[in-house]
Design an enzyme around this catalytic site. Structure first.
Site, mmCIF file in Angstrom:
data_model
loop_
_atom_site.group_PDB
_atom_site.id
_atom_site.type_symbol
_atom_site.label_atom_id
_atom_site.label_comp_id
_atom_site.label_asym_id
_atom_site.label_seq_id
_atom_site.Cartn_x
_atom_site.Cartn_y
_atom_site.Cartn_z
ATOM 1 N N GLN A 107 0.853 -1.197 0.000
ATOM 2 C CA GLN A 107 0.000 0.000 0.000
ATOM 3 C C GLN A 107 0.883 1.239 0.000
ATOM 4 O OE1 GLN A 107 -1.671 0.932 3.739
ATOM 5 N NE2 GLN A 107 -3.558 1.719 2.910
ATOM 6 N N SER A 110 0.736 6.511 2.623
ATOM 7 C CA SER A 110 1.329 7.521 3.513
ATOM 8 C C SER A 110 2.521 8.200 2.851
ATOM 9 C CB SER A 110 1.824 6.872 4.808
ATOM 10 O OG SER A 110 0.796 6.181 5.442
ATOM 11 N N SER A 142 4.788 -1.084 3.967
ATOM 12 C CA SER A 142 5.055 -2.414 4.543
ATOM 13 C C SER A 142 5.170 -3.446 3.434
ATOM 14 C CB SER A 142 3.916 -2.853 5.461
ATOM 15 O OG SER A 142 3.670 -1.901 6.440
ATOM 16 N N GLU A 225 -14.540 -6.457 4.542
ATOM 17 C CA GLU A 225 -13.722 -7.337 5.370
ATOM 18 C C GLU A 225 -14.458 -8.625 5.713
ATOM 19 O OE1 GLU A 225 -10.404 -4.561 7.445
ATOM 20 O OE2 GLU A 225 -11.977 -5.441 8.678
#
Ligand SMILES: Cc1cc2nc3c(=O)[nH]c(=O)nc-3n(C[C@H](O)[C@H](O)[C@H](O)COP(=O)(O)OP(=O)(O)OC[C@H]3O[C@@H](n4cnc5c(N)ncnc54)[C@H](O)[C@@H]3O)c2cc1C
Length: 412
Positions: A107, A110, A142, A225
């Site tokens: 991802q 940020s 990450s 989810e």
């Protein structure tokens, strides 16, 4: 708990069991083709399974010791977004590799100056014919170094209001102009990267959804989810739980010490409240209701509890816990390691100790930062659950860092 789990002879359960007996050690692809990785997704990726059927599949996989592919960002974020907003070509290209775990995703959201206030992001994507040219930098990516693709949000219109000028892209990690610099975290694991984009060219086909619709898409996740059964682990649902720690302590520590007893009683109570909270969310989901405040409150409590578990483990070991590789001793069951992949400990130096506690203690402060900080989660509960007004300076359109510079009347 106002629901009963289907009995052992439930026909759906027997079907899953039969498949598992024919595939005792299934590969990621076999699980994906059977629909057991994302059973709640539509076919051909999933089975459009009801929450109860998801629970049965989860239980049967756990019973057989079968784990799903470890592709959290692909399966939890990228996949649902592509499923909702991607073209048929994008679905056919990306979803099979995501679900089987053959292509890992990261991802790229940020930035050094945009974390909690993510919509302040500055990475630019400028249209040039059939391509976008990307320049800027992302941070805390990450697993970027293990990933084939990243979901990237970048600013396509700097003149639009900040939430509207953002678009959503698929970015291969091996594209020319993209470099990754490792960031070693304080556990000594290499889990993050800073990613630099220097005139990276992405074809227009790599944009998901409409130009300018990236902010809305970035938020497409929670509703997709999977029902989480096994989220008792104290590191974001992974790793050892309070129960594992209590088992070890009962075996090896003098539990007559009142301070130890008090710490353990607190952990036990927290774990029990969290367990009941999970059942409430589950119960609401099974009844076809949308869980309300429970899920927001649950996230904060679970993160704090994870920190308490790891602090207690360290304090039980005493001063020695400051040494690399110290932790409570005793056998941990295999499920206590599920999802913990970044334990970097030199087994030649520390052959006997279980690295998981030391790693968990050093990792646990991150629980209150990743996925929205404690403060931001509390703001969400205050504003969206309790209906309290926004902070006065934020109401005036200031960013958080501006409010901290001028002093915030609500905090003084
Ligand atoms: C383990 C881990 C994994 C991560 N993985 C990824 C990843 O894969 N991809 C990715 O894109 N990002 C990732 N992140 C980054 C994460 O999303 C950000 O760290 C997080 O959103 C906070 O942003 P920041 O670090 O810039 O802190 P800031 O937003 O600068 O916050 C600094 C401090 O100010 C406080 N603050 C900020 N705004 C407010 C407000 N409105 N009210 C009150 N207090 C406020 C915060 O609580 C915090 O204490 C990861 C982070 C961690 C810890």
């Amino acid at each position: 708990m106002d629901f009963d789990l289907p009995a052992d002879d439930d026909p759906y359960r027997l079907t899953v069991r039969q498949w598992l007996s024919q595939h005792p050690a299934p590969s990621g692809r076999e699980l994906a083709e059977a629909g057991y990785v994302v059973p709640h997704w539509p076919e051909p990726y999933g089975l459009e399974a009801s929450p109860m059927h998801q629970l049965i599949i989860d239980e049967e996989l756990a019973r057989a010791g079968v784990t799903r592919p470890n592709n959290a960002i692909g399966i939890g974020w990228a996949g649902p977004t592509i499923l909702t907003a991607g073209s048929e070509d994008q679905k056919n290209r990306y979803l099979p590799g995501i679900v089987s775990g053959e292509e890992i995703w990261c991802q790229m959201f940020s930035e050094p100056e945009a974390g909690s206030d993510l919509a302040a992001l500055a990475t630019r994507a400028e249209r040039d014919g059939d391509e976008y040219v990307i320049n800027g930098s992302k941070v805390w990516t990450s697993g970027g170094h293990h990933s084939a693709f990243g979901i990237l949000i970048a600013r396509t219109d700097p003149d639009a209001p900040k939430h509207r000028g953002i678009s959503y892209f698929v970015c291969p990690t091996n594209v020319a102009g993209l470099t990754m610099q490792p960031i070693i975290d304080m556990t000594t694991a290499y889990s993050f990267n800073q990613v630099f984009f220097d005139n990276v060219r992405l074809p227009v086909e790599n944009r998901i959804g409409r130009e300018g619709d990236g902010w809305r898409l970035a938020k497409t996740t929670l509703s997709n989810e999977r029902v989480q059964l096994s989220s008792a682990g104290s590191l974001w649902g992974s790793g050892p739980s309070a129960e594992h720690l209590l088992d070890l302590v009962r075996q090896s520590v003098d539990t007559s010490d009142p301070l130890v007893r008090q710490q353990l009683a607190r952990l036990y109570c927290e774990a029990e409240v969290l367990r009941l909270g999970r059942l409430r969310v589950l119960s609401a989901t099974l009844a076809g209701k949308t869980p309300g405040a429970e899920s927001s409150v649950q996230k904060i409590m679970a993160d704090e509890h994870g920190q308490h578990v790891m602090e207690t483990a360290a304090s039980i070991v005493g001063a020695q816990a400051m040494l690399t590789g110290a932790g409570p001793t005793g056998e941990l069951p295999a499920e206590a390691r599920t999802g913990v992949t970044e334990v970097n400990i030199d087994r030649r130096l520390f052959p006997d100790v279980d690295p998981i506690w030391h790693y968990g203690f050093l990792f646990s402060p991150a629980l209150s930062i990743g996925g929205g900080t404690f403060a931001v989660q509390r703001n969400i509960i205050a504003e969206q659950v309790l209906g309290l007004p926004r902070e006065p300076n934020l109401q005036k359109g200031m960013t958080w860092s501006e409010t901290t510079r001028v002093g915030n009347p609500s905090r003084s």
